[in-house]
Structures are given as C-alpha cells and as structure tokens.
Motif scaffolding. Structure first.
Motif, mmCIF file in Angstrom:
data_model
loop_
_atom_site.group_PDB
_atom_site.id
_atom_site.type_symbol
_atom_site.label_atom_id
_atom_site.label_comp_id
_atom_site.label_asym_id
_atom_site.label_seq_id
_atom_site.Cartn_x
_atom_site.Cartn_y
_atom_site.Cartn_z
ATOM 1 N N MET A 1 143.859 40.386 -51.874
ATOM 2 C CA MET A 1 143.553 39.424 -50.831
ATOM 3 C C MET A 1 143.980 40.015 -49.485
ATOM 4 O O MET A 1 145.114 40.441 -49.313
ATOM 5 N N ALA A 2 143.097 40.041 -48.525
ATOM 6 C CA ALA A 2 143.364 40.617 -47.210
ATOM 7 C C ALA A 2 144.189 39.660 -46.357
ATOM 8 O O ALA A 2 144.067 38.448 -46.448
ATOM 9 N N THR A 3 145.032 40.239 -45.512
ATOM 10 C CA THR A 3 145.795 39.459 -44.541
ATOM 11 C C THR A 3 144.970 39.370 -43.266
ATOM 12 O O THR A 3 144.402 40.366 -42.820
ATOM 13 N N HIS A 4 144.899 38.190 -42.708
ATOM 14 C CA HIS A 4 144.078 37.980 -41.513
ATOM 15 C C HIS A 4 144.924 37.517 -40.341
ATOM 16 O O HIS A 4 144.641 36.498 -39.716
ATOM 17 N N THR A 5 145.948 38.256 -40.037
ATOM 18 C CA THR A 5 146.765 37.950 -38.875
ATOM 19 C C THR A 5 146.105 38.566 -37.655
ATOM 20 O O THR A 5 145.972 39.782 -37.555
ATOM 21 N N ILE A 6 145.667 37.713 -36.755
ATOM 22 C CA ILE A 6 144.996 38.167 -35.532
ATOM 23 C C ILE A 6 146.045 38.198 -34.425
ATOM 24 O O ILE A 6 146.725 37.213 -34.163
ATOM 25 N N THR A 7 146.166 39.338 -33.788
ATOM 26 C CA THR A 7 147.118 39.495 -32.691
ATOM 27 C C THR A 7 146.363 39.716 -31.386
ATOM 28 O O THR A 7 145.223 40.183 -31.379
ATOM 29 N N THR A 8 147.031 39.374 -30.310
ATOM 30 C CA THR A 8 146.470 39.523 -28.969
ATOM 31 C C THR A 8 147.300 40.530 -28.209
ATOM 32 O O THR A 8 148.527 40.457 -28.219
ATOM 33 N N GLN A 9 146.640 41.464 -27.557
ATOM 34 C CA GLN A 9 147.317 42.416 -26.687
ATOM 35 C C GLN A 9 146.796 42.203 -25.274
ATOM 36 O O GLN A 9 145.580 42.173 -25.057
ATOM 37 N N TRP A 10 147.730 42.056 -24.341
ATOM 38 C CA TRP A 10 147.358 41.849 -22.945
ATOM 39 C C TRP A 10 147.103 43.181 -22.273
ATOM 40 O O TRP A 10 147.844 44.130 -22.468
ATOM 41 N N GLY A 11 146.052 43.214 -21.478
ATOM 42 C CA GLY A 11 145.756 44.384 -20.658
ATOM 43 C C GLY A 11 146.366 44.215 -19.275
ATOM 44 O O GLY A 11 147.102 43.258 -19.010
ATOM 45 N N GLU A 12 146.058 45.142 -18.407
ATOM 46 C CA GLU A 12 146.517 45.072 -17.027
ATOM 47 C C GLU A 12 145.792 43.921 -16.330
ATOM 48 O O GLU A 12 144.563 43.816 -16.389
ATOM 49 N N ILE A 13 146.539 43.049 -15.666
ATOM 50 C CA ILE A 13 145.957 41.908 -14.961
ATOM 51 C C ILE A 13 146.040 42.195 -13.468
ATOM 52 O O ILE A 13 147.140 42.288 -12.907
ATOM 53 N N PRO A 14 144.891 42.343 -12.802
ATOM 54 C CA PRO A 14 144.916 42.627 -11.368
ATOM 55 C C PRO A 14 145.452 41.428 -10.581
ATOM 56 O O PRO A 14 145.353 40.288 -11.031
ATOM 57 N N GLU A 15 146.013 41.698 -9.421
ATOM 58 C CA GLU A 15 146.567 40.629 -8.572
ATOM 59 C C GLU A 15 145.513 39.588 -8.220
ATOM 60 O O GLU A 15 145.815 38.409 -8.129
ATOM 61 N N ASN A 16 144.264 40.011 -8.005
ATOM 62 C CA ASN A 16 143.204 39.094 -7.597
ATOM 63 C C ASN A 16 142.392 38.573 -8.786
ATOM 64 O O ASN A 16 141.250 38.157 -8.627
ATOM 65 N N ALA A 17 142.994 38.545 -9.963
ATOM 66 C CA ALA A 17 142.298 38.102 -11.174
ATOM 67 C C ALA A 17 141.898 36.636 -11.062
ATOM 68 O O ALA A 17 142.604 35.827 -10.453
ATOM 69 N N ASP A 18 140.769 36.301 -11.641
ATOM 70 C CA ASP A 18 140.303 34.917 -11.705
ATOM 71 C C ASP A 18 141.224 34.166 -12.669
ATOM 72 O O ASP A 18 141.240 34.430 -13.868
ATOM 73 N N ASP A 19 142.000 33.231 -12.136
ATOM 74 C CA ASP A 19 143.001 32.536 -12.950
ATOM 75 C C ASP A 19 142.372 31.684 -14.045
ATOM 76 O O ASP A 19 142.929 31.567 -15.125
ATOM 77 N N LEU A 20 141.212 31.091 -13.788
ATOM 78 C CA LEU A 20 140.538 30.304 -14.821
ATOM 79 C C LEU A 20 140.095 31.207 -15.970
ATOM 80 O O LEU A 20 140.271 30.872 -17.142
ATOM 81 N N ALA A 21 139.562 32.374 -15.644
ATOM 82 C CA ALA A 21 139.171 33.335 -16.682
ATOM 83 C C ALA A 21 140.390 33.820 -17.451
ATOM 84 O O ALA A 21 140.334 34.034 -18.661
ATOM 85 N N LEU A 22 141.495 33.962 -16.773
ATOM 86 C CA LEU A 22 142.738 34.405 -17.410
ATOM 87 C C LEU A 22 143.268 33.352 -18.374
ATOM 88 O O LEU A 22 143.552 33.637 -19.536
ATOM 89 N N VAL A 23 143.375 32.114 -17.921
ATOM 90 C CA VAL A 23 144.000 31.052 -18.716
ATOM 91 C C VAL A 23 143.069 30.532 -19.802
ATOM 92 O O VAL A 23 143.481 30.339 -20.941
#
Length: 185
Positions: A1-23
C-alpha cells in the motif's frame, strides 16, 4: 500500500507578490507526494488528494500553512486530513448560508448598543436559531456577513489586526470588534 503524504515546499516569494494568489491561489509553492506521482501545480495536488481520500484544502496534513511560517489547523476538514470530513463541513457551510441570513445578523446587531465582538454575534445567532455548538459553522458565516455589512457602510471595524502575516496586506483577526455606523441625522 502506497503512502500518500503530500508535502508543500515554498519557493521564493517576491516583495511585490499578489497576496491573494499567495494566500488562496497556491502560488509560490510546489507539491510532492511520497508515492512519486508528479504534482506540478496546486490543482494536481488537490486532484491527487481527492483520489486518495484526503482533504483538498490541507492535502491530508490537517494543517494549513497560510504563508511561510504561519500554520493553523485545517478548518475545512476539522484538522483530520480526511476528505469525508471535509465534505460534511462543506455541506454544513452550505446549510449555514441558507439558515444564517443577512437579515438575521443585521437584526441581532441592531440589538447591540455599543461595540460588539464577532463571538458575541455568533453566540446570539446560535441562541436565536437554537443551534447546539458545533452543529453549523456559525462563526465563519457570521464573520462573512459582518464583513458584508462593513462593506455596505453599516458597520465599522474597531479592531487592529492580531497578527501581521505578510506586512499590512495579509493580516489575522482573532475576535474582531465592530460598531454600528450611526444613522445620519
């Protein structure tokens, strides 16, 4: 049986990033499942979570990392990480939208003579409808309606944010306080 643990890795977030897209949009992150299936986007991660009966909001982790370093328990699945619990809560949110109306909340707010907190209006709503605690997501629905009344100019928020998650553009309020805007004379 396979394990399906999904992890998230954050990339570089620019200062002018769209906050709605981020959140809300899953931007500036990548996803990986232990089973080895490629998950290049948030959509691919959500589809894989669905296929493996995991919550599509937290991807089965039971935690929601809103921005790097700020983690809260997942409200979509009651911090279980399971898809079936998430579906029950989605139905409860839909029922709350039908039962807890703008008119009901407006009427309850009219009963307050001074400033009031989200928790006070949520408790009054629960009592008015005779709902036991945990029956429906009363707090989130009441919060949304209070924000709607605020946007319409009927209320003004008195609270400062409890936490700045990404400067002044992404903030957290724990139990905000509002006040009715007086009628023009």
């Amino acid at each position: 049986m396979a394990t399906h643990t999904i992890t998230t890795q954050w990339g570089e977030i620019p200062e002018n990033a769209d906050d709605l897209a981020l959140v809300q949009g899953g931007a500036f992150r990548t996803f990986r499942c232990e089973c080895g299936i490629p998950l290049p986007t948030r959509v691919a991660a959500e589809l894989h979570a669905t296929e493996t009966n995991q919550c599509t909001a937290c991807l089965g982790s039971a935690d929601d990392e809103v921005v790097p370093g700020f983690v809260r328990r997942c409200a979509a699945c009651a911090a279980t990480g399971r898809r079936n619990v998430q579906l029950v809560w989605e139905l409860a949110h839909s029922e709350a939208e039908q039962v807890i109306t703008l008119g009901l909340v407006r009427g309850l707010v009219d009963g307050f003579t001074g400033p009031f907190r989200l928790s006070e209006v949520a408790d009054a709503t629960r009592m008015a409808l005779g709902l036991p605690v945990g029956r429906l997501p009363v707090g989130p629905r009441v919060r949304d309606l209070l924000r709607e009344l605020e946007a319409a100019g009927e209320l003004v928020m008195l609270s400062a944010p409890d936490e700045l998650l990404r400067g002044p553009s992404v903030v957290l309020y724990k139990d905000p306080q509002w006040q009715r805007v007086p009628e023009p004379s």
